[in-house]
Write a protein that holds these residues in place. Structure first.
Motif, short mmCIF file in Angstrom:
data_model
loop_
_atom_site.label_atom_id
_atom_site.label_comp_id
_atom_site.label_asym_id
_atom_site.label_seq_id
_atom_site.Cartn_x
_atom_site.Cartn_y
_atom_site.Cartn_z
N GLY A 122 19.38 0.82 -23.59
CA GLY A 122 19.80 0.28 -22.31
C GLY A 122 18.85 -0.78 -21.78
N THR A 123 19.28 -1.42 -20.72
CA THR A 123 18.48 -2.46 -20.10
C THR A 123 17.25 -1.85 -19.42
N ARG A 124 16.22 -2.64 -19.30
CA ARG A 124 15.00 -2.21 -18.62
C ARG A 124 14.59 -3.30 -17.63
N PHE A 125 13.64 -3.02 -16.78
CA PHE A 125 13.20 -4.02 -15.81
C PHE A 125 11.71 -3.86 -15.57
N ARG A 126 11.08 -4.94 -15.19
CA ARG A 126 9.64 -4.95 -14.94
C ARG A 126 9.39 -5.05 -13.44
N MET A 127 8.57 -4.16 -12.93
CA MET A 127 8.18 -4.23 -11.52
C MET A 127 6.80 -4.89 -11.42
N GLU A 128 6.70 -5.89 -10.58
CA GLU A 128 5.43 -6.55 -10.33
C GLU A 128 4.71 -5.89 -9.17
N SER A 129 3.48 -6.31 -8.92
CA SER A 129 2.69 -5.73 -7.83
C SER A 129 3.45 -5.85 -6.51
N GLY A 130 3.50 -4.76 -5.77
CA GLY A 130 4.16 -4.76 -4.47
C GLY A 130 5.64 -4.50 -4.53
N GLU A 131 6.19 -4.28 -5.73
CA GLU A 131 7.60 -3.94 -5.84
C GLU A 131 7.76 -2.42 -5.92
N MET A 132 8.82 -1.92 -5.35
CA MET A 132 9.03 -0.48 -5.29
C MET A 132 10.49 -0.15 -5.58
N ALA A 133 10.69 0.76 -6.53
CA ALA A 133 12.03 1.27 -6.80
C ALA A 133 12.28 2.47 -5.89
N VAL A 134 13.40 2.43 -5.18
CA VAL A 134 13.83 3.52 -4.31
C VAL A 134 14.99 4.20 -5.01
N LEU B 171 8.90 4.67 -6.09
CA LEU B 171 7.97 4.33 -7.16
C LEU B 171 7.37 2.96 -6.86
N LEU B 172 6.13 2.95 -6.40
CA LEU B 172 5.46 1.72 -6.00
C LEU B 172 4.56 1.22 -7.12
N GLN B 173 4.83 0.00 -7.60
CA GLN B 173 4.00 -0.61 -8.63
C GLN B 173 2.85 -1.33 -7.94
N ALA B 174 1.67 -0.71 -7.96
CA ALA B 174 0.50 -1.34 -7.35
C ALA B 174 -0.08 -2.40 -8.27
N ARG B 175 -0.10 -2.10 -9.58
CA ARG B 175 -0.57 -3.08 -10.56
C ARG B 175 0.17 -2.84 -11.87
N PRO B 176 0.96 -3.80 -12.35
CA PRO B 176 1.67 -3.61 -13.62
C PRO B 176 0.73 -3.74 -14.80
N SER C 67 0.85 -1.20 0.00
CA SER C 67 0.00 0.00 0.00
C SER C 67 0.88 1.24 0.00
N GLU C 68 0.24 2.38 -0.29
CA GLU C 68 0.97 3.65 -0.20
C GLU C 68 1.47 3.91 1.22
N ASP C 69 0.63 3.58 2.20
CA ASP C 69 1.04 3.79 3.59
C ASP C 69 2.28 2.96 3.91
N ALA C 70 2.30 1.71 3.42
CA ALA C 70 3.46 0.86 3.66
C ALA C 70 4.69 1.41 2.96
N ALA C 71 4.50 1.99 1.77
CA ALA C 71 5.61 2.58 1.04
C ALA C 71 6.19 3.75 1.83
N MET C 72 5.33 4.60 2.37
CA MET C 72 5.82 5.75 3.13
C MET C 72 6.44 5.32 4.46
N ASP C 73 5.89 4.26 5.07
CA ASP C 73 6.52 3.74 6.28
C ASP C 73 7.93 3.24 5.98
N PHE C 74 8.09 2.57 4.84
CA PHE C 74 9.41 2.09 4.45
C PHE C 74 10.35 3.28 4.24
N GLY C 75 9.85 4.32 3.56
CA GLY C 75 10.67 5.50 3.33
C GLY C 75 11.10 6.16 4.63
#
Length: 276
Positions: free
Chosen positions: A212-224, A114-119, A36-44
């Motif tokens: 360049g290389t790219r990457f796929r974020m699945e649900s619940g993955e977050m790039a910091v 950047l939180l991927q909620a749904r790819p 969730s967004e709240d979990a993302a901000m808690d992590f931050g």
């Protein structure tokens, strides 16, 4: 060596402490299990600890919202230089690489989540370009220009940012390298002479994205992300269900921390409180 080698896939980490260490050293990290967004901000908050000054949601990125944003931007007037903002509602094309918050100049966040909620069902892969690594790949005259010559970092329709080189050292001693599609020489007698160097930088960043290389974020993955070092974006997609949250953070070593909510669709007005 091609400019595509400046594109990176962030290393996976398992804790806020490890994320902080990796982002400080490498510019980005990838975490999982953020539901969730709240979990993302808690992590931050846990990651940044005592260095944190401010954190909050900036934007929900979906195809539907992109269409609304594009329509709003189309109605905005050109700036005094004759430039108009460009925000394509066509999500099937790759996004221009950028640091988040570039329109706000010194108030841009120094940390990005950047939180991927749904790819997207297909497409929408992410990319990260290490601006410092890309700078080292440029021809020497271009790199010297970007390190020493102030240019115009403003976005049409927003107040002018202070002129500065593309790569600068912040008051806290951090390197900051910036990119967005509106970069231009400062108006004046040297403008024509400087354009080839600016265009070389713009072209190099696009080449880094496309090769360049790219990457796929699945649900619940977050790039910091270190927003002072990395340019980010995503490749094309058409799935309207794709959902990504962008969360901005400012630390004690940020150049400036805003005291209002920043809105990417409305020019900033120091006398007004903007709706995010």
């Amino acid at each position: 060596m091609s400019y595509g080698s400046a594109a990176v896939v962030p290393r996976r980490v398992t804790s806020p402490e490890e994320a902080r260490e990796v982002v400080d050293a490498e510019g980005a990290a990838l975490v999982t299990g953020i539901d969730s967004e709240d979990a993302a901000m808690d992590f931050g908050r846990a990651m940044l600890g005592d260095e944190l000054v401010r954190i909050g949601r900036q934007i929900e990125a979906t195809r539907a919202r992109s269409e609304v944003e594009g329509a709003k931007v189309e109605r905005q007037p050109a700036d005094a230089r004759g430039r108009k903002r460009m925000l394509s509602s066509d999500t099937t094309v790759p996004m221009p690489p950028h640091n988040d918050g570039f329109a706000f100049g010194d108030e841009a966040p120094d940390r990005l989540f950047l939180l991927q909620a749904r790819p997207a069902a297909d497409g929408g892969d992410n990319f990260l370009i290490d601006g410092l690594a890309l700078m080292d790949l440029l021809p020497a005259p271009v790199a010297e220009f970007l390190r020493t010559v102030p240019i115009d970092h403003s976005e049409p329709g927003f107040p002018q940012s202070a002129f500065s080189p593309v790569l600068r050292t912040t008051p806290a001693g951090r390197p900051q390298v910036r990119h967005h599609p509106y970069l231009a020489p400062v108006l004046g007698p040297d403008e024509a002479e400087q354009w080839p160097h600016v265009r070389a930088w713009l072209d190099a960043v696009i080449e880094a994205r496309d090769t360049g290389t790219r990457f796929r974020m699945e649900s619940g993955e977050m790039a910091v992300v270190d927003n002072y070092r990395m340019f980010h974006g995503r490749h094309g997609y058409s799935d309207p269900a794709r959902l990504l949250y962008s969360i901005w953070g400012w630390t004690r070593s940020a150049v400036a921390v805003p005291h209002r909510v920043l809105d990417i669709l409305t020019p900033t007005d120091p006398a007004a409180q903007l709706a995010g």
